[in-house]
Design a protein around this motif. Sequence first.
Motif, PDB file in Angstrom:
ATOM      1  N   SER A  33       0.644  -1.235  -0.156  1.00 55.23           N
ATOM      2  CA  SER A  33       0.367   0.540   0.159  1.00 55.23           C
ATOM      3  C   SER A  33       0.496   1.298  -0.185  1.00 55.23           C
ATOM      4  N   TYR A  34       0.131   2.596  -0.093  1.00 57.84           N
ATOM      5  CA  TYR A  34       1.339   3.330   0.122  1.00 57.84           C
ATOM      6  C   TYR A  34       2.062   3.790   1.419  1.00 57.84           C
ATOM      7  N   TYR A  35       0.942   3.479   2.433  1.00 56.33           N
ATOM      8  CA  TYR A  35       1.975   3.462   3.565  1.00 56.33           C
ATOM      9  C   TYR A  35       2.881   2.356   3.556  1.00 56.33           C
ATOM     10  N   GLU A  36       3.217   1.669   2.767  1.00 52.50           N
ATOM     11  CA  GLU A  36       4.569   0.749   2.639  1.00 52.50           C
ATOM     12  C   GLU A  36       5.529   1.293   1.774  1.00 52.50           C
ATOM     13  N   GLY A  38       8.171   3.724  -0.189  1.00 52.46           N
ATOM     14  CA  GLY A  38       9.540   3.978   0.178  1.00 52.46           C
ATOM     15  C   GLY A  38       9.447   5.505   0.435  1.00 52.46           C
ATOM     16  N   ASN A  39       8.590   6.011  -0.217  1.00 48.30           N
ATOM     17  CA  ASN A  39       8.081   7.757  -0.835  1.00 48.30           C
ATOM     18  C   ASN A  39       7.646   7.751   0.792  1.00 48.30           C
ATOM     19  N   PHE A  40       6.349   7.075   1.411  1.00 45.89           N
ATOM     20  CA  PHE A  40       6.457   7.250   2.639  1.00 45.89           C
ATOM     21  C   PHE A  40       6.422   7.502   3.306  1.00 45.89           C
ATOM     22  N   GLN A  41       7.843   5.808   3.385  1.00 46.31           N
ATOM     23  CA  GLN A  41       8.702   5.556   5.002  1.00 46.31           C
ATOM     24  C   GLN A  41       9.804   6.808   5.048  1.00 46.31           C
ATOM     25  N   GLU A  42       9.871   7.708   3.678  1.00 49.84           N
ATOM     26  CA  GLU A  42      10.842   9.044   3.813  1.00 49.84           C
ATOM     27  C   GLU A  42      10.561   9.786   4.849  1.00 49.84           C
ATOM     28  N   SER A  43       9.852  10.575   3.684  1.00 50.23           N
ATOM     29  CA  SER A  43       8.876  11.357   4.719  1.00 50.23           C
ATOM     30  C   SER A  43       8.219  11.900   6.019  1.00 50.23           C
ATOM     31  N   PHE A  44       7.913   9.960   6.502  1.00 51.30           N
ATOM     32  CA  PHE A  44       7.345  10.212   8.091  1.00 51.30           C
ATOM     33  C   PHE A  44       8.617  10.135   8.743  1.00 51.30           C
ATOM     34  N   ASP A  45       9.931   9.380   8.521  1.00 52.08           N
ATOM     35  CA  ASP A  45      10.594   9.541   9.058  1.00 52.08           C
ATOM     36  C   ASP A  45      11.170  11.312   9.599  1.00 52.08           C
ATOM     37  N   TYR A  46      11.317  12.027   7.895  1.00 52.46           N
ATOM     38  CA  TYR A  46      11.506  12.419   8.445  1.00 52.46           C
ATOM     39  C   TYR A  46      10.925  14.108   8.897  1.00 52.46           C
ATOM     40  N   LYS A  47       9.808  13.986   9.113  1.00 54.25           N
ATOM     41  CA  LYS A  47       8.212  14.134   9.797  1.00 54.25           C
ATOM     42  C   LYS A  47       9.150  14.430  11.511  1.00 54.25           C
ATOM     43  N   ILE A  48       9.408  12.870  12.137  1.00 52.70           N
ATOM     44  CA  ILE A  48       9.592  12.244  13.064  1.00 52.70           C
ATOM     45  C   ILE A  48      11.182  13.562  14.142  1.00 52.70           C
ATOM     46  N   GLN A  49      12.536  13.267  12.739  1.00 56.99           N
ATOM     47  CA  GLN A  49      13.686  13.648  12.507  1.00 56.99           C
ATOM     48  C   GLN A  49      13.613  15.682  13.008  1.00 56.99           C
ATOM     49  N   ASN A 246      -8.571  12.378   9.726  1.00 61.43           N
ATOM     50  CA  ASN A 246      -8.728  13.196   9.767  1.00 61.43           C
ATOM     51  C   ASN A 246      -8.160  14.679   9.604  1.00 61.43           C
ATOM     52  N   MET A 247      -6.751  14.214   9.503  1.00 63.90           N
ATOM     53  CA  MET A 247      -5.384  14.761   9.609  1.00 63.90           C
ATOM     54  C   MET A 247      -4.495  14.252   8.941  1.00 63.90           C
ATOM     55  N   VAL A 248      -4.816  13.904   7.533  1.00 63.11           N
ATOM     56  CA  VAL A 248      -4.276  13.483   6.289  1.00 63.11           C
ATOM     57  C   VAL A 248      -4.399  14.738   5.574  1.00 63.11           C
ATOM     58  N   SER A 249      -2.881  15.209   5.244  1.00 63.46           N
ATOM     59  CA  SER A 249      -2.551  16.292   4.289  1.00 63.46           C
ATOM     60  C   SER A 249      -3.057  16.406   2.499  1.00 63.46           C
ATOM     61  N   ASN A 250      -3.402  17.727   2.652  1.00 62.47           N
ATOM     62  CA  ASN A 250      -3.263  17.303   0.868  1.00 62.47           C
ATOM     63  C   ASN A 250      -2.597  16.542   0.404  1.00 62.47           C
ATOM     64  N   GLU A 251      -1.135  17.047   0.418  1.00 55.47           N
ATOM     65  CA  GLU A 251      -0.134  17.007  -0.225  1.00 55.47           C
ATOM     66  C   GLU A 251       0.423  14.784   0.082  1.00 55.47           C
ATOM     67  N   GLN A 252      -0.515  14.561   0.995  1.00 53.03           N
ATOM     68  CA  GLN A 252      -0.150  12.403   1.329  1.00 53.03           C
ATOM     69  C   GLN A 252      -1.575  12.656   0.421  1.00 53.03           C
ATOM     70  N   LEU A 253      -3.288  12.900   0.258  1.00 48.49           N
ATOM     71  CA  LEU A 253      -3.552  12.769  -0.562  1.00 48.49           C
ATOM     72  C   LEU A 253      -3.173  12.303  -2.004  1.00 48.49           C
ATOM     73  N   ALA A 254      -2.734  13.367  -2.485  1.00 50.82           N
ATOM     74  CA  ALA A 254      -1.856  14.117  -3.654  1.00 50.82           C
ATOM     75  C   ALA A 254      -0.813  12.307  -3.843  1.00 50.82           C
ATOM     76  N   GLU A 255      -0.048  12.166  -3.196  1.00 50.01           N
ATOM     77  CA  GLU A 255       0.749  11.038  -3.185  1.00 50.01           C
ATOM     78  C   GLU A 255       0.519   9.354  -3.552  1.00 50.01           C
ATOM     79  N   MET A 256      -0.773   9.573  -2.283  1.00 50.92           N
ATOM     80  CA  MET A 256      -1.404   8.249  -2.779  1.00 50.92           C
ATOM     81  C   MET A 256      -2.108   7.981  -3.897  1.00 50.92           C
ATOM     82  N   ARG A 257      -3.184   9.396  -4.366  1.00 48.66           N
ATOM     83  CA  ARG A 257      -3.379   8.850  -5.530  1.00 48.66           C
ATOM     84  C   ARG A 257      -2.656   8.685  -6.835  1.00 48.66           C
ATOM     85  N   HIS A 258      -1.488   8.916  -6.185  1.00 47.80           N
ATOM     86  CA  HIS A 258       0.148   9.175  -7.452  1.00 47.80           C
ATOM     87  C   HIS A 258       0.721   7.705  -7.078  1.00 47.80           C
ATOM     88  N   TYR A 259       0.161   7.453  -6.121  1.00 47.16           N
ATOM     89  CA  TYR A 259       1.031   5.484  -5.918  1.00 47.16           C
ATOM     90  C   TYR A 259      -0.010   4.793  -6.647  1.00 47.16           C
TER      91      TYR A 259
END
Length: 728
Positions: A33-36, A38-49, A246-259
């Motif tokens: 899925s999109y949340y698995e 590499g692009n999402f994992q990289e973005s998620f790790d960046y937010k944490i760091q 309810n907090m998924v950003s528009n950017e993440q929604l666009a990336e999900m559609r692209h995925y």
Amino acid sequence: MKNSAWVFFVLISIVLFAVTSVVSVGPKYVGGSYYESGNFQESFDYKIQEIGPILLSRLDVDEEIENLQVEPYEVEQYRVYYGSQIDQIRMVQEQYQEMINEAEQNGESVIKEELEKVRDNKIAEIREMDDDTVREKILSAKKEVLRKYDAHISNAVSQVKVNQQSLAYKLKNVETGESFVFGDINEEAAYSKVFNQKEGYLTVSSIDQNYSQENDELEALSIYNLYELVGDESSQFSGTFIIPKNMVSNEQLAEMRHYEQSKWYFIATCMLGLLSAAGAFWLYRKKKVEVLIIPMPNWIRQLSLEWRIGGILVSVFGLFCTYYPLTERIDGMRYDHLIGVNIVNTGLLYIFLIVFLTLTIVQLIWLFNDFQNNNFKQLWKNSSIPKLTGMIQEVFLKRSLGNQFVMLLVVVFLAGLGLGGVVILPVLIVAYAPLFVLVFLPAMYLLVKRVANYNKLAIATEQMAKGQLIGDIEIRGKSVFAEHAKHLNKLREGVRMSQSEQAKSERLKTELITNVSHDLRTPLTSIITYTDLLKKPDLTNEERLSYVAILDRKSQRLKTLIEDLFEVSKMASGNMELHKQKVDLSQLMQQALAEHEEEIQGANLDFRVTPPAKSLHAYVDGQKWWRVLDNLIVNSIKYTLPGTRVYVTLKEEDGCALFIIKNVTRYELGEDVDELFERFKRADTSRHTEGSGLGLAISQSIVDLHGGSMRIELDGDLFKVTVSIQTI
């Protein structure tokens, strides 16, 4: 190529691309899925760091400042970096002197005074600087860097708090037990991630990895980042991170559609690959012969190897130009904003890729078939590559000229390279100018000289080809062109001699035709005349017998001419056979003289014969060699001045038998001895005497066939013939 073969290889190309897609990006989409991704994992790790060093594990700057120390080696390193006291003073002096001079030229006296004051203060500080002062400067620089970092973190807090609004987390510092909570982790989550001892703790650095510091004082100590100043301090956390739905950003929604879009591209590619594999298998089963035999068009067969390889490279280039953009779209790395535009662009890329891949495969098969059928050797032979290799080898046929050619190329290349360097960095003119004068100009002089010599040779050759006689070609030195000029001069001399010989041959040929016509026509005319006279009925018996005698004499004369001419022709064509045997040359000479005893006495000549002291023997054809002696004796009888002596000598000298006849000629012979060997050449130019004019020519040919030599010498009216043959 038949249509079924085209279709077969298009299907094979689709299958190959599908296989490469499955291998390269298959794991990303199969069961994922999109949340698995590499692009999402990289973005998620960046937010944490991003929130880690600011909100979760912020560096205690005050504590770090209290613990700062300056080691003795740092003081020494600082001093070495800036050089000795004299070096530092010189650097300051040079740094401000240019600005002071500029202010003075502009009449800015106030600025000049201020610059001098600042310069003098810095020089004074350098003179007063001791280890304690250096230590204080280093410590001050370290504190300054830490305070700037603390200010950077304080300024980033508000922005990071805004960015964390799309997250919810509940974390606990494993070491200190301190808890950090934001949002409600019990909300419905679009994505969640748990950190614990089993799954692995969350490690957060206390230093912002995106922060960079610059400080001249610390650069002297090779300290370029905060890690080198305070160390890499980090903390471990356990807990849970979620992204509420309810907090998924528009950017993440666009990336999900692209995925999802890229996933459908991948699925479509795999489906096309399966259908193409089935179609290719069906074609292979039904039309095996048609799809495996690929006839090559005649226009391609006529192309050289370079064009064939060029065609393959063009198709491979087109393949790469379409493969990577297409795989990026399938891999979700490139998107168009409009779904329709994206589909069209992807479809066009797919079509072009299949076309280029098919052309590459087919051209490689054609080349492979040529290799198997031994046509590749002919292709290689007709290509420019071996021709170019041969040309390069021919350049070094004359090694000196080839070496000069290579040296000139190197010099010209380096001169151009150096000129480019001077344009980019003008200071290089200092090194370039001497090399230009000492190397490039002499090389250019040598090149101009070689071209001039070549033009002289080319013009001289052209004139010689037109048949023009030119003077000697003068090219000094020991170069290849000078040697070629010498050879050309020899060739010119050879051409001149050839033209002279040709003119002489034409003249002799004309004389030959004239002489043959005269000598054959004279007896033939007599035969015709007396034959007509014999037809008269009123002839007496005495007249008839007289006419018959004349006819007999003229017929014999005509027969002799024709036989001599035939014999000379056989000798000239090389059809004369020799039957060699051991012959006594002394006895043969005596027999030849005895044959003409009556003629000698009737000619009023005194023959003085000098035989050898002992018998001389040689391997010769006795009949042919007797003909040589007979011709020479008859020649002396006919053309010797009456009342004079003829000297006939046979002797041995240096292993050779020499037969010599000397006499005083009846007719003036001139100075050209070689003409006496020509056919139908006679001393009696009025041609009143008997003879065919072939005697000397026949004798010369017989002697040559035996490997001997025949030489004629003239001294006024003294005529001398010398025949030489190897004895045994």
